[in-house]
Design an enzyme around this catalytic site. Structure first.
Site, PDB file in Angstrom:
ATOM      1  N   ARG A 176      -7.820  -0.066   0.412  1.00  0.00           N
ATOM      2  CA  ARG A 176      -8.305  -1.285  -0.240  1.00  0.00           C
ATOM      3  C   ARG A 176      -8.705  -1.027  -1.686  1.00  0.00           C
ATOM      4  O   ARG A 176      -8.675  -1.944  -2.515  1.00  0.00           O
ATOM      5  CB  ARG A 176      -9.466  -1.876   0.560  1.00  0.00           C
ATOM      6  CG  ARG A 176     -10.723  -1.047   0.601  1.00  0.00           C
ATOM      7  CD  ARG A 176     -11.648  -1.455   1.725  1.00  0.00           C
ATOM      8  NE  ARG A 176     -11.111  -1.088   3.023  1.00  0.00           N
ATOM      9  CZ  ARG A 176     -11.681  -1.395   4.189  1.00  0.00           C
ATOM     10  NH1 ARG A 176     -12.820  -2.069   4.204  1.00  0.00           N
ATOM     11  NH2 ARG A 176     -11.132  -1.039   5.326  1.00  0.00           N
TER      12      ARG A 176
ATOM     13  N   ASP B  90      -2.686  10.252   4.052  1.00  0.00           N
ATOM     14  CA  ASP B  90      -4.113   9.920   4.066  1.00  0.00           C
ATOM     15  C   ASP B  90      -4.844  10.828   5.044  1.00  0.00           C
ATOM     16  O   ASP B  90      -4.742  10.657   6.257  1.00  0.00           O
ATOM     17  CB  ASP B  90      -4.305   8.451   4.452  1.00  0.00           C
ATOM     18  CG  ASP B  90      -5.785   8.082   4.584  1.00  0.00           C
ATOM     19  OD1 ASP B  90      -6.615   8.775   3.969  1.00  0.00           O
ATOM     20  OD2 ASP B  90      -6.075   7.113   5.296  1.00  0.00           O
TER      21      ASP B  90
ATOM     22  N   ASP C  11       1.306   5.876   6.020  1.00  0.00           N
ATOM     23  CA  ASP C  11       0.306   4.996   5.413  1.00  0.00           C
ATOM     24  C   ASP C  11       0.858   4.319   4.163  1.00  0.00           C
ATOM     25  O   ASP C  11       0.132   3.601   3.484  1.00  0.00           O
ATOM     26  CB  ASP C  11      -0.965   5.787   5.088  1.00  0.00           C
ATOM     27  CG  ASP C  11      -2.212   4.920   5.156  1.00  0.00           C
ATOM     28  OD1 ASP C  11      -2.157   3.844   5.766  1.00  0.00           O
ATOM     29  OD2 ASP C  11      -3.241   5.315   4.587  1.00  0.00           O
TER      30      ASP C  11
ATOM     31  N   GLU D 162      -9.737   3.898   1.790  1.00  0.00           N
ATOM     32  CA  GLU D 162      -9.170   4.125   0.454  1.00  0.00           C
ATOM     33  C   GLU D 162      -8.103   3.120   0.066  1.00  0.00           C
ATOM     34  O   GLU D 162      -7.921   2.801  -1.110  1.00  0.00           O
ATOM     35  CB  GLU D 162      -8.601   5.547   0.367  1.00  0.00           C
ATOM     36  CG  GLU D 162      -7.199   5.750   0.903  1.00  0.00           C
ATOM     37  CD  GLU D 162      -7.023   5.411   2.382  1.00  0.00           C
ATOM     38  OE1 GLU D 162      -5.932   4.950   2.758  1.00  0.00           O
ATOM     39  OE2 GLU D 162      -7.970   5.605   3.167  1.00  0.00           O
TER      40      GLU D 162
ATOM     41  N   LYS E 246     -10.405  12.347   8.844  1.00  0.00           N
ATOM     42  CA  LYS E 246      -9.880  11.901  10.131  1.00  0.00           C
ATOM     43  C   LYS E 246      -9.760  13.086  11.085  1.00  0.00           C
ATOM     44  O   LYS E 246      -9.534  14.218  10.649  1.00  0.00           O
ATOM     45  CB  LYS E 246      -8.480  11.301   9.955  1.00  0.00           C
ATOM     46  CG  LYS E 246      -8.390  10.054   9.123  1.00  0.00           C
ATOM     47  CD  LYS E 246      -6.928   9.623   8.994  1.00  0.00           C
ATOM     48  CE  LYS E 246      -6.765   8.432   8.089  1.00  0.00           C
ATOM     49  NZ  LYS E 246      -7.282   7.200   8.678  1.00  0.00           N
TER      50      LYS E 246
ATOM     51  N   ASP F  98     -12.402   7.057   3.724  1.00  0.00           N
ATOM     52  CA  ASP F  98     -11.225   6.726   4.535  1.00  0.00           C
ATOM     53  C   ASP F  98     -10.892   5.241   4.446  1.00  0.00           C
ATOM     54  O   ASP F  98      -9.939   4.780   5.052  1.00  0.00           O
ATOM     55  CB  ASP F  98     -11.446   7.131   6.001  1.00  0.00           C
ATOM     56  CG  ASP F  98     -10.151   7.154   6.793  1.00  0.00           C
ATOM     57  OD1 ASP F  98      -9.077   7.290   6.164  1.00  0.00           O
ATOM     58  OD2 ASP F  98     -10.207   7.025   8.032  1.00  0.00           O
TER      59      ASP F  98
ATOM     60  N   LYS G  97       0.846  -1.201   0.000  1.00  0.00           N
ATOM     61  CA  LYS G  97       0.000   0.000   0.000  1.00  0.00           C
ATOM     62  C   LYS G  97       0.877   1.245   0.000  1.00  0.00           C
ATOM     63  O   LYS G  97       1.784   1.380   0.836  1.00  0.00           O
ATOM     64  CB  LYS G  97      -0.912  -0.012   1.230  1.00  0.00           C
ATOM     65  CG  LYS G  97      -1.822   1.213   1.341  1.00  0.00           C
ATOM     66  CD  LYS G  97      -2.676   1.150   2.610  1.00  0.00           C
ATOM     67  CE  LYS G  97      -3.433   2.440   2.841  1.00  0.00           C
ATOM     68  NZ  LYS G  97      -4.189   2.427   4.110  1.00  0.00           N
TER      69      LYS G  97
END
Length: 463
Positions: free
Chosen positions: A320, A239, A257, A318, A246, A316, A234
């Protein structure tokens, strides 16, 4: 900055400014006992007189007419003992030391390297002083392997620790391109090429940022390779959560992230340095998840590279979405099995805490091989179920899938979502907990840990 050297001279004969001795269950080693006898019991008396309990990491520095001695309590984990020792030696001004052996010399050396790591690029202070450590009972080859593995972990840690204004998707691609001199093939696709492939989910996440996305492909193909391992990481370089924003405290570590991508890049670097006789293929969908007039929304329906459609219920969730396209692409490239690493869910952290990664496998045998590799590497993972009944949570009235289920079993539904996009055996490691340390630990300081690099290398070695 440390260097490690193999040493053979007996502990009592070496001419160094500092000698390090281990205390196990309140006792010195046989070499330590022999040295203590020459010192007429000075070491034992000092340790007992200090009233130390023998807990791992406790230490006592002695200045004697015979030189300086550092007594260090150690538990059964040589890697952790090495990490603690490296940090302990950083407090002193010694430039050279002799370290007596532990049972696992390689793990001790690896721990010393990992524990010595520092990220000082943005600190207005002098660089680290050199420290030469001479290790008794460790072969030069083991020290060299530990150094190369540590280089891969350092590379991953540095990437995670970079601020997000520096490590943009383009900068992450540049870091991958820097591996070319080691024999790693690297191809970087820009926004236009990503769109031409049909990676609609990846592009949707990326479209809210002014920093364009990059899709990174890596191949390490040594002559005579005995197997192939495909890796997906990933690559969210930051993010914000998008419109499912968030809170500030939730964003504080979101420069990390992309820790899954960092682990993949670190493993490529170490594998090339080690000359592992295994093919590695890597895929990273690098982008930022930000808010703007172009950002994707809750309720959007996205078409993925696989052809499946996804209804966005949480912007959020995102990672995946980017991984769905990366996984489908990996399979198109002929992947026989895939190991994917991502800081995917807070639910995995709730379930397993901050030191253990969640392991999900679509094939039990492949999952067990990765679990055993992680155990050998000293990285903690725990098998979790891919509960088929929870697939119902991902049903959408308007698309093939939703990108989230309900709050229950969030790590499982995320893994089930990923499994929808590949047919070959997949192991998904949710490293949201151990990828970023909130405080210093035995194997390093606060920040990126490089978690996953050593597990990938062990998996590759085992092919």
């Amino acid at each position: 900055m440390i260097t490690l050297h193999a040493a053979e001279a007996p502990l009592w004969q070496a001419q160094v400014p500092l000698k390090v001795l281990w205390v196990r269950q309140g006792k010195l080693s046989p070499q330590g006992e022999a040295l203590d006898a020459r010192l007429e019991g000075l070491l034992r008396r000092a340790w007992e007189g200090a009233g130390l309990k023998g807990e791992s990491g406790e230490s006592l520095l002695l200045a004697t007419p015979e030189g300086h001695f550092l007594l260090v309590a150690a538990d059964g984990d040589a890697r952790q003992a090495g990490g603690r020792l490296a940090q302990l030696l950083g407090r002193y001004a010694f430039l050279e030391a002799l370290v007596e052996p532990l049972e696992d010399g390689y793990a001790l050396a690896e721990g010393l390297w990992l524990g010595a790591y520092r990220f000082l690029r943005y600190k207005g202070q002098p660089g680290e002083r050199p420290l030469a450590l001479h290790l008794l009972g460790v072969e030069e080859g083991a020290l060299e392997r530990a150094r190369k593995v540590a280089e891969g972990v350092y590379f991953a840690r540095d990437l995670v620790n970079e601020p997000p204004n520096v490590l943009t998707p383009e900068a992450l691609a540049e870091a991958a391109l820097a591996l070319r001199p080691l024999g790693v093939e690297v191809e970087v696709l820009d926004e236009e090429a990503i769109a031409a492939l049909g990676m609609g989910a990846f592009l949707a996440v990326a479209q809210g940022s002014a920093n364009p996305p990059r899709f990174i492909q890596l191949r390490y193909r040594p002559e005579g390779a005995r197997g192939r391992l495909d890796l997906v990481g990933k690559g969210l370089t930051f993010d914000s959560g998008g419109y499912s924003l968030k809170p500030t405290e939730g964003m504080a570590a979101m420069k990390g992230d992309m820790a899954g991508a960092a682990a993949v890049l670190g493993a490529f670097k170490a594998a090339a340095l080690l000359g592992l006789p295994v093919e590695l293929w890597g895929y990273i969908a690098a982008c930022e998840n930000l808010i703007s007039g172009r950002a994707y929304r809750v309720g959007d329906v996205l078409k993925t590279l696989s052809g499946k459609t996804v209804e966005v219920m949480n912007t959020d969730a995102e990672g995946r979405l980017t991984l769905a396209d990366a996984l489908a692409y990996a399979e198109r490239q002929g992947a026989e099995r895939i190991l994917e690493l991502s800081t995917l869910t807070g639910a995995a952290v709730v379930a397993l805490g901050e030191e253990v990664a969640a392991l999900f496998a679509t094939e039990a045998a492949w999952g067990e091989r990765v679990r055993q590799a992680a155990q050998r590497a000293g990285e903690k993972v725990w098998p979790m179920p891919l509960e088929a009944a929870y697939r119902e949570k991902l049903k959408s009235p308007v698309a093939d899938l939703k990108n989230v289920g309900d709050r229950s079993g969030g790590a499982i539904t995320a893994a089930l979502f990923l499994a929808e996009f590949v047919r070959v055996p997949l192991v998904h490691l949710d490293i949201a907990g151990p990828a970023f340390a909130k405080k210093a630990h035995a194997l390093g300081p606060e920040g990126g840990t490089g978690f996953g690099v050593r597990t990938i290398l062990e998996v590759a070695q085992d092919l």
